[in-house]
Design an enzyme around this catalytic site. Structure first.
Site, mmCIF file in Angstrom:
data_model
loop_
_atom_site.group_PDB
_atom_site.id
_atom_site.type_symbol
_atom_site.label_atom_id
_atom_site.label_comp_id
_atom_site.label_asym_id
_atom_site.label_seq_id
_atom_site.Cartn_x
_atom_site.Cartn_y
_atom_site.Cartn_z
ATOM 1 N N GLN A 117 0.854 -1.191 0.000
ATOM 2 C CA GLN A 117 0.000 0.000 0.000
ATOM 3 C C GLN A 117 0.893 1.246 0.000
ATOM 4 O OE1 GLN A 117 -3.693 -0.819 2.782
ATOM 5 N NE2 GLN A 117 -1.886 -1.813 3.643
ATOM 6 N N HIS A 135 -1.436 1.350 -4.361
ATOM 7 C CA HIS A 135 -1.868 2.753 -4.259
ATOM 8 C C HIS A 135 -0.983 3.678 -5.089
ATOM 9 C CE1 HIS A 135 -3.915 1.681 -0.179
ATOM 10 N NE2 HIS A 135 -4.509 1.164 -1.226
ATOM 11 N N ALA A 249 8.272 -4.994 12.160
ATOM 12 C CA ALA A 249 8.400 -5.809 10.931
ATOM 13 C C ALA A 249 9.727 -6.541 10.901
ATOM 14 C CB ALA A 249 8.270 -4.889 9.719
HETATM 15 N N1 APR Z 1 6.730 -2.586 12.075
HETATM 16 C C1 APR Z 1 5.502 -3.072 11.754
HETATM 17 N N2 APR Z 1 4.344 -2.373 11.905
HETATM 18 C C2 APR Z 1 4.446 -1.131 12.406
HETATM 19 C C3 APR Z 1 5.687 -0.549 12.774
HETATM 20 C C4 APR Z 1 6.859 -1.340 12.586
HETATM 21 N N3 APR Z 1 8.083 -0.864 12.913
HETATM 22 N N4 APR Z 1 5.432 0.707 13.236
HETATM 23 C C5 APR Z 1 4.093 0.900 13.165
HETATM 24 N N5 APR Z 1 3.504 -0.203 12.679
HETATM 25 C C6 APR Z 1 2.072 -0.429 12.387
HETATM 26 C C7 APR Z 1 1.094 0.361 13.221
HETATM 27 O O1 APR Z 1 0.769 -0.345 14.418
HETATM 28 C C8 APR Z 1 -0.120 0.431 12.272
HETATM 29 O O2 APR Z 1 -0.985 -0.676 12.480
HETATM 30 O O3 APR Z 1 1.875 0.020 11.070
HETATM 31 C C9 APR Z 1 0.491 0.325 10.875
HETATM 32 C C10 APR Z 1 0.378 1.587 10.059
HETATM 33 O O4 APR Z 1 -0.987 1.797 9.794
HETATM 34 P P1 APR Z 1 -1.447 3.051 8.890
HETATM 35 O O5 APR Z 1 -0.732 4.268 9.366
HETATM 36 O O6 APR Z 1 -2.941 3.031 8.868
HETATM 37 O O7 APR Z 1 -0.882 2.723 7.419
HETATM 38 P P2 APR Z 1 -1.501 1.747 6.360
HETATM 39 O O8 APR Z 1 -2.157 0.578 7.003
HETATM 40 O O9 APR Z 1 -0.439 1.462 5.383
HETATM 41 O O10 APR Z 1 -2.620 2.663 5.645
HETATM 42 C C11 APR Z 1 -3.259 2.108 4.508
HETATM 43 O O11 APR Z 1 -4.401 4.199 4.111
HETATM 44 O O12 APR Z 1 -4.231 6.515 4.140
HETATM 45 C C12 APR Z 1 -4.272 5.401 3.328
HETATM 46 O O13 APR Z 1 -3.311 5.205 1.180
HETATM 47 C C13 APR Z 1 -2.988 5.288 2.546
HETATM 48 O O14 APR Z 1 -1.773 3.280 1.917
HETATM 49 C C14 APR Z 1 -2.381 3.960 3.018
HETATM 50 C C15 APR Z 1 -3.588 3.199 3.527
#
Ligand code: APR
Length: 261
Positions: A117, A135, A249
Site C-alpha cells: 500500500q 496505491h 516488521a
Molecule cells: N513494524 C511493523 N508495523 C508497524 C511498525 C513497525 N516498525 N510501526 C508501526 N507499525 C504499524 C502500526 O501499528 C499500524 O498498524 O503500522 C500500521 C500503520 O498503519 P497506517 O498508518 O494506517 O498505514 P496503512 O495501514 O499502510 O494505511 C493504509 O491508508 O491513508 C491510506 O493510502 C494510505 O496506503 C495507506 C492506507
C-alpha cells in the site's frame, strides 16, 4: 475449514517450505526508514494527513497547491533508505526463487508476490522484483490530458513546480491513488489472486483499515491460506490470523525466517 492457530516454530516450517507466498505491507514497514505512518499511535513522527486526502477536484482547482503538498513527500521518500525489513523480504523472495530452481519439474508452482500500500518504492530499492504498488507510487506522475494519460518518472529537480507531460506538455498529477478513486484494475486482480492462491500470507505493518487491500487476507483465509501478521499493535485482521507477532516488521521477519543478524 478454519485452521487452528499456529506457533512460531510451525510458522517457520510453513514459510520455509511454502511454494506460494503473498505479502501485504503498509506504512509501518517504512516507519523505521523515517517515513511517517497515517494512523499509528501519535509519536515523534506525527501522523501525516493521508496522502490520499487529495482528490481530482481539488487538484484541478489548483495544481500548484496540490503539488506543493506532494513534492515534500516525494523528496522525503527519495531520501529514505530501505530498512532491514525491506531487505529481509527481498531475501525471502530469493528463497522462493531458489526453491523453484531446485524443483524444475514443478517450477511454475512457486511464486512470491509482494503487494504494498506504500508509495515510497523502498521494496524495489531493497531488491524485491515482484512488487504490486496498489496505491501507486510517489516517484511518477500521470498526464491529465484524457487523450494522453502517459505515466512518467518525476524529475526531482523540477520541485516545487507542476511537472508537465513530456509528450504533450499538459500538467501531470501525482501517480498515486486518491481516496475514492478506483485501483488500477489489473494490479487489483493480480494482488487478489496472489493472496487467494498463496499457501502463506504475511500481513506486515498495516492497520488493515483500507480496502480492498485489507479484504485480500480475509478472502485468502477462507480459501485455506495461513495468515501471519507482524504489527506492534492489534488490528482488525488479528483475530483472523493463525499467528500474530506483536513486534516490529524487522523483528518479526527475523523470527519467522530464523535470521539472527
Ligand atoms: N513494524 C511493523 N508495523 C508497524 C511498525 C513497525 N516498525 N510501526 C508501526 N507499525 C504499524 C502500526 O501499528 C499500524 O498498524 O503500522 C500500521 C500503520 O498503519 P497506517 O498508518 O494506517 O498505514 P496503512 O495501514 O499502510 O494505511 C493504509 O491508508 O491513508 C491510506 O493510502 C494510505 O496506503 C495507506 C492506507
Amino acid at each position: 475449514m478454519i485452521q487452528p492457530p499456529i506457533d512460531l516454530s510451525r510458522a517457520r516450517e510453513l514459510l520455509a517450505q511454502a511454494p506460494r507466498i503473498a505479502v501485504l505491507t503498509g506504512a509501518g514497514i517504512s516507519k523505521p526508514s523515517g517515513i511517517p505512518t497515517f494512523r499509528d499511535a501519535p509519536g515523534p513522527q506525527a501522523n501525516v494527513k493521508p496522502i490520499t486526502a487529495m482528490n481530482m477536484t481539488l487538484f484541478r482547482a489548483d495544481p500548484p497547491a496540490a503539488w506543493a503538498t506532494h513534492w515534500p513527500r516525494v523528496l522525503a521518500m527519495r531520501a529514505a533508505q530501505p530498512n532491514g525489513a525491506h531487505h529481509l523480504l527481498s531475501r525471502l523472495e530469493a528463497q522462493i526463487d531458489a526453491r523453484a530452481v531446485a524443483h524444475p519439474e514443478t517450477r511454475d508452482a512457486y511464486e512470491f508476490t509482494l503487494v504494498t500500500q506504500n508509495i515510497d518504492g523502498l521494496h524495489q530499492r531493497a531488491g524485491t522484483r515482484q512488487v504490486i504498488e496498489l496505491h501507486g507510487t510517489a516517484h511518477k506522475a500521470q498526464c491529465t490530458n484524457k487523450t494522453c494519460k502517459v505515466s512518467f518518472e518525476l524529475d526531482v529537480s523540477l520541485a516545487p513546480a507542476v511537472p508537465l507531460c513530456p509528450l504533450c506538455g499538459t500538467a501531470g498529477r501525482p501517480g498515486v491513488v486518491w481516496f475514492g478513486e478506483q485501483l488500477h484494475p489489473v494490479r487489483a486482480r493480480l494482488a487478489k489472486s496472489a493472496f487467494l492462491y498463496a499457501h502463506v500470507a504475511l500481513i506486515i505493518g498495516t492497520s488493515a483499515q483500507v480496502y480492498p487491500a485489507a479484504g485480500y487476507a480475509q478472502e485468502a483465509r477462507a480459501w485455506g491460506t495461513t495468515l501471519i501478521e507482524i504489527n506492534p499493535e492489534e488490528t482488525d485482521l488479528t483475530r483472523l490470523c493463525h499467528l500474530s507477532l506483536r513486534v516490529s516488521a524487522e523483528e518479526g521477519l527475523r523470527a519467522l525466517m530464523d535470521v539472527t543478524r
